[in-house]
Write an enzyme that holds these catalytic residues in place. Structure first.
Site, PDB file in Angstrom:
ATOM      1  N   HIS A  46       0.844  -1.191   0.000  1.00 58.35           N
ATOM      2  CA  HIS A  46       0.000   0.000   0.000  1.00 58.35           C
ATOM      3  C   HIS A  46       0.881   1.242   0.000  1.00 58.35           C
ATOM      4  O   HIS A  46       1.975   1.242   0.550  1.00 58.35           O
ATOM      5  CB  HIS A  46      -0.900  -0.027   1.247  1.00 58.35           C
ATOM      6  CG  HIS A  46      -1.911   1.063   1.258  1.00 58.35           C
ATOM      7  ND1 HIS A  46      -1.634   2.307   1.763  1.00 58.35           N
ATOM      8  CD2 HIS A  46      -3.191   1.100   0.825  1.00 58.35           C
ATOM      9  CE1 HIS A  46      -2.711   3.068   1.651  1.00 58.35           C
ATOM     10  NE2 HIS A  46      -3.670   2.356   1.084  1.00 58.35           N
ATOM     11  N   ASP A  51       5.605   4.722   1.731  1.00 57.54           N
ATOM     12  CA  ASP A  51       6.085   5.985   2.294  1.00 57.54           C
ATOM     13  C   ASP A  51       6.820   5.765   3.609  1.00 57.54           C
ATOM     14  O   ASP A  51       7.858   6.377   3.855  1.00 57.54           O
ATOM     15  CB  ASP A  51       4.924   6.961   2.502  1.00 57.54           C
ATOM     16  CG  ASP A  51       4.381   7.526   1.199  1.00 57.54           C
ATOM     17  OD1 ASP A  51       4.983   7.275   0.129  1.00 57.54           O
ATOM     18  OD2 ASP A  51       3.346   8.225   1.257  1.00 57.54           O
TER      19      ASP A  51
END
Length: 90
Positions: A46, A51
């Protein structure tokens, strides 16, 4: 979240970076830092997980490149309670 957790915002630290000509970077973003340090995106995870992984590597590279010590990072750290509380919109 435990009240004693410390957080470090990498973007203000990254603004200390300079390019090969000795000038401050014109733009600092997670994407630019990922490109600068040649950090690959991790599989089909995801976006939020990508990130988080990128931020882990960026922090490692930043501390090395800027020769930051643990006490210096602690000076830049904050607790969640240091942030202003936001009220949910009605």
């Amino acid at each position: 979240m435990p009240g004693d957790w410390l957080f470090v915002d990498t973007l203000p630290i990254a603004r200390q970076l300079v390019d090969s000509e000795g000038s401050k970077l014109s733009s600092v973003s997670l994407e630019k830092l990922r490109e600068r340090y040649k950090i690959p995106l991790t599989g089909s995870a995801h976006r939020a997980m990508q990130d988080v992984t990128t931020l882990c590597y960026v922090l490692q590279k930043l501390t090395f490149e800027l020769k930051l010590t643990v006490p210096q990072l602690l000076e830049k750290s904050f607790r969640a309670s240091d942030l202003p509380a936001t009220r949910p919109e009605r």
